[in-house]
Design an enzyme around this catalytic site. Sequence first.
Site, mmCIF file in Angstrom:
data_model
loop_
_atom_site.group_PDB
_atom_site.id
_atom_site.type_symbol
_atom_site.label_atom_id
_atom_site.label_comp_id
_atom_site.label_asym_id
_atom_site.label_seq_id
_atom_site.Cartn_x
_atom_site.Cartn_y
_atom_site.Cartn_z
ATOM 1 N N SER A 83 7.879 4.447 -5.194
ATOM 2 C CA SER A 83 7.603 5.576 -6.089
ATOM 3 C C SER A 83 8.233 5.438 -7.466
ATOM 4 C CB SER A 83 8.046 6.891 -5.440
ATOM 5 O OG SER A 83 7.372 7.105 -4.218
ATOM 6 N N ARG A 91 0.828 -1.197 0.000
ATOM 7 C CA ARG A 91 0.000 0.000 0.000
ATOM 8 C C ARG A 91 0.868 1.254 0.000
ATOM 9 N NH1 ARG A 91 -4.061 0.598 2.842
ATOM 10 N NH2 ARG A 91 -4.396 -1.596 3.323
ATOM 11 N N ALA A 104 6.763 -1.929 -4.523
ATOM 12 C CA ALA A 104 6.779 -1.154 -3.282
ATOM 13 C C ALA A 104 5.778 -0.003 -3.312
ATOM 14 C CB ALA A 104 8.191 -0.626 -3.029
ATOM 15 N N HIS A 105 5.671 0.663 -2.166
ATOM 16 C CA HIS A 105 4.663 1.702 -1.956
ATOM 17 C C HIS A 105 4.786 2.850 -2.952
ATOM 18 C CE1 HIS A 105 7.576 4.450 0.048
ATOM 19 N NE2 HIS A 105 8.120 3.326 0.478
ATOM 20 N N ASN A 106 3.632 3.311 -3.405
ATOM 21 C CA ASN A 106 3.493 4.459 -4.301
ATOM 22 C C ASN A 106 4.050 4.243 -5.698
ATOM 23 O OD1 ASN A 106 3.651 5.907 -1.349
ATOM 24 N ND2 ASN A 106 2.296 7.014 -2.748
#
Length: 331
Positions: free
Chosen positions: A264, A223, A244-246
């Site tokens: 990201s 998330r 991974a996140h974003n």
Amino acid sequence: MKTSYTIEEINAVLQGELIGHTAENITGPEQLENANNNQITFIGSAKYVKLWADSKACAVVVNDNLKIEADDTRAIIKVKNADLAMAKILELFNPPAPVFDTDIHPTAVIHESAKIGNGCKIGPNCYVGKDVELGNGVILYPNVCIFDETSIGDNTTIWSGTVIRERCIIGSHCIFHTNVSIGADGFGYHPSDDGRGLVKIPQIGNVIIGHFVEIGANSCVDRAKFSSTIIGDGCKIDNLVQIAHNSIMGRACIMAGHSGLAGSVTLGDGVIIGGSASIKDHTKIGSGATVGAGSGVVGDIKPGQTVLGYPAQDARDMLKQWVAVRRMVKK
């Protein structure tokens, strides 16, 4: 389910050019070297043509640009793309999915506020949380957990052991294989002020997954810290992949096994990530780019570019470097 086909029935599906004939009933596809006289095989590359002479297969599907000889007892079907044709044959012989004796097993725990669409099947020991919404035809195999406020689109199939955390949004016609993790916390920590430990950064975002996405066994999509980690329509993700996140993936991207995106990362449409490749955080990879297996990407990649190596560089430049190094070693 039908268990065997004549060569004419198979060619009716493929719509190829049938050369020669076999009287054998075809019971399935197999590799050239392993096939028996009731099986069909395929050749999609010139380097495998020589294996046809010794193969016991009664028929072969072959790219139409390859030269191959028929004989009195074996048939050839010429097609534009043997790999795509074989996919159609595999579909003919694909065994049925496991059977549900009851649509919703009595051991499943379903919150009273959950909305379950028509034709859903929920296996033993599944958990469906508060305000979850399942579209029509969703299949949850045994031991799947769907946490609060998650929505799942029509005809999505989720295999055993998969966990989808709270507030995630999943599209229609997706397939999640065993032990997939969707929406676990992103990996966010910061050194504490006193320098004696790490402070966990709360991850309050979610995961959004588009339509027709397939995710392999034991893969993880974390998330977002805030906002959303996004997987675009039609993406295909192999086993043991980390997102991974974003991170944001465009449409129809491919990620092979053991590859990973750090936080990201942004992928355009149609990006291909080879096995065991790793992508540094905040990197942007343009549409149509390819990252070779085992590569380490530490900077942005232009649309359509192919990169190799660690750190990853333009494929042509990296191949020249490898040739130069070999020459130096030989000297």
